[in-house]
Design a protein around this motif. Structure first.
Motif, PDB file in Angstrom:
ATOM      1  N   GLN A  63     -31.440 -74.854  23.021  1.00  0.00           N
ATOM      2  CA  GLN A  63     -30.869 -75.552  24.159  1.00  0.00           C
ATOM      3  C   GLN A  63     -30.407 -76.288  23.407  1.00  0.00           C
ATOM      4  OE1 GLN A  63     -30.727 -73.787  26.641  1.00  0.00           O
ATOM      5  NE2 GLN A  63     -31.565 -74.234  28.139  1.00  0.00           N
ATOM      6  N   ALA A  94     -27.982 -82.294  25.398  1.00  0.00           N
ATOM      7  CA  ALA A  94     -27.959 -82.473  26.250  1.00  0.00           C
ATOM      8  C   ALA A  94     -28.496 -81.570  27.011  1.00  0.00           C
ATOM      9  CB  ALA A  94     -26.739 -82.196  26.832  1.00  0.00           C
ATOM     10  N   PHE A  95     -29.334 -80.955  27.351  1.00  0.00           N
ATOM     11  CA  PHE A  95     -30.225 -79.586  28.630  1.00  0.00           C
ATOM     12  C   PHE A  95     -31.678 -80.383  27.866  1.00  0.00           C
ATOM     13  CE2 PHE A  95     -33.532 -76.754  29.737  1.00  0.00           C
ATOM     14  CZ  PHE A  95     -32.686 -76.412  30.770  1.00  0.00           C
ATOM     15  N   GLN A 100     -32.874 -82.299  31.865  1.00  0.00           N
ATOM     16  CA  GLN A 100     -32.510 -81.600  32.784  1.00  0.00           C
ATOM     17  C   GLN A 100     -31.870 -81.718  33.497  1.00  0.00           C
ATOM     18  OE1 GLN A 100     -35.653 -82.071  31.625  1.00  0.00           O
ATOM     19  NE2 GLN A 100     -34.858 -81.838  30.190  1.00  0.00           N
ATOM     20  N   SER A 141     -28.265 -83.106  34.281  1.00  0.00           N
ATOM     21  CA  SER A 141     -27.697 -82.488  33.951  1.00  0.00           C
ATOM     22  C   SER A 141     -27.799 -81.305  32.957  1.00  0.00           C
ATOM     23  CB  SER A 141     -26.477 -83.928  32.691  1.00  0.00           C
ATOM     24  OG  SER A 141     -27.421 -83.539  31.127  1.00  0.00           O
ATOM     25  N   GLY A 142     -28.291 -80.974  32.511  1.00  0.00           N
ATOM     26  CA  GLY A 142     -28.457 -79.802  32.613  1.00  0.00           C
ATOM     27  C   GLY A 142     -28.675 -78.704  33.602  1.00  0.00           C
ATOM     28  N   VAL A 156     -27.292 -79.142  35.579  1.00  0.00           N
ATOM     29  CA  VAL A 156     -25.371 -78.797  36.076  1.00  0.00           C
ATOM     30  C   VAL A 156     -24.642 -77.542  36.144  1.00  0.00           C
ATOM     31  CG1 VAL A 156     -23.708 -79.821  37.005  1.00  0.00           C
ATOM     32  CG2 VAL A 156     -25.503 -80.606  38.110  1.00  0.00           C
ATOM     33  N   THR A 157     -25.199 -78.453  34.616  1.00  0.00           N
ATOM     34  CA  THR A 157     -24.067 -77.909  33.165  1.00  0.00           C
ATOM     35  C   THR A 157     -24.636 -76.253  33.352  1.00  0.00           C
ATOM     36  OG1 THR A 157     -24.232 -79.639  31.853  1.00  0.00           O
ATOM     37  CG2 THR A 157     -23.738 -77.814  30.358  1.00  0.00           C
ATOM     38  N   THR A 158     -25.703 -76.072  32.984  1.00  0.00           N
ATOM     39  CA  THR A 158     -26.225 -74.435  33.479  1.00  0.00           C
ATOM     40  C   THR A 158     -25.522 -73.578  34.458  1.00  0.00           C
ATOM     41  OG1 THR A 158     -28.199 -74.662  32.601  1.00  0.00           O
ATOM     42  CG2 THR A 158     -28.321 -73.027  33.458  1.00  0.00           C
ATOM     43  N   LYS A 190     -23.044 -74.615  35.809  1.00  0.00           N
ATOM     44  CA  LYS A 190     -21.620 -74.411  35.600  1.00  0.00           C
ATOM     45  C   LYS A 190     -21.076 -72.753  34.704  1.00  0.00           C
ATOM     46  CE  LYS A 190     -19.992 -78.982  36.663  1.00  0.00           C
ATOM     47  NZ  LYS A 190     -19.097 -80.241  36.696  1.00  0.00           N
ATOM     48  N   SER A 191     -22.245 -72.686  33.506  1.00  0.00           N
ATOM     49  CA  SER A 191     -21.738 -71.957  32.727  1.00  0.00           C
ATOM     50  C   SER A 191     -22.286 -69.903  33.133  1.00  0.00           C
ATOM     51  CB  SER A 191     -22.297 -72.332  31.725  1.00  0.00           C
ATOM     52  OG  SER A 191     -24.356 -71.981  32.454  1.00  0.00           O
ATOM     53  N   GLU A 225     -34.542 -71.965  32.389  1.00  0.00           N
ATOM     54  CA  GLU A 225     -33.015 -71.400  33.501  1.00  0.00           C
ATOM     55  C   GLU A 225     -33.534 -70.857  34.741  1.00  0.00           C
ATOM     56  OE1 GLU A 225     -29.620 -70.896  31.077  1.00  0.00           O
ATOM     57  OE2 GLU A 225     -30.184 -72.778  29.581  1.00  0.00           O
TER      58      GLU A 225
END
Length: 159
Positions: free
Chosen positions: A68, A71-72, A76, A78-79, A81-83, A85-86, A135
């Motif tokens: 991972q 940042a994740f 978690q 921010s992880g 939200v980032t996940t 988006k990805s 995730e």
């Protein structure tokens, strides 16, 4: 007559109670609860768990923590939200905490498929004891945000 009304009240009460279905992975030590029965389906990888019906789909992907992004692992919050988006989901925003897993959070985002905009909850969690990260995505084809949130918030780690 009194017995009839009592029986009627009991029957009506029981019929309005939502059934709870626990879905567990003993191998990866994670579980969640839904009010609808979800069927397990075959995924392309052993480290991806998939469950679905016509209204919801829940996918859980398992990673070693070292796989991972930093940042994740550090957050978690921010992880999640980032996940989202990805995964190409739209309008990803922090949804809230997953109460039964320390430091776990979920994001709410949307998938547009076949002209429909469906909510997707994205859970980011870590099991330090096993050294793995999760995730999880909860696709709400029924557009029932309340049930999607309940599923996301029901995730828990098993001993």
């Amino acid at each position: 007559m009194k017995s009839f009304f009592l029986a009627l009240v009991i029957i009506v009460s029981c019929s309005t109670i939502q059934a709870q279905h626990d879905v567990k992975s003993d191998k990866y030590k994670i579980a969640f609860t839904t009010t609808e029965k979800l069927k397990k389906y075959v995924t392309e990888a052993e480290t991806v768990l998939g469950y679905e019906n016509n209204n919801y789909a829940v996918d859980i992907e398992i990673f070693q923590i070292e796989e991972q992004p930093r940042a994740f692992v550090e957050s978690q919050k921010s992880g999640a939200v980032t996940t989202a988006k990805s995964l190409g989901l739209q309008d990803a925003a922090l949804g809230g905490k997953v109460p039964q897993i320390p430091n776990a959070y979920y994001a709410i985002a949307y998938e547009v498929y076949d002209g429909e905009r469906n909510p997707v909850f994205v859970v980011a969690a870590i099991n330090k004891k096993l050294g793995i990260a999760y995730e999880a995505t909860v696709y709400c084809y029924s557009n029932n945000l309340g049930e999607g949130q309940k599923i996301a918030e029901s995730f828990r780690l098993l001993d």
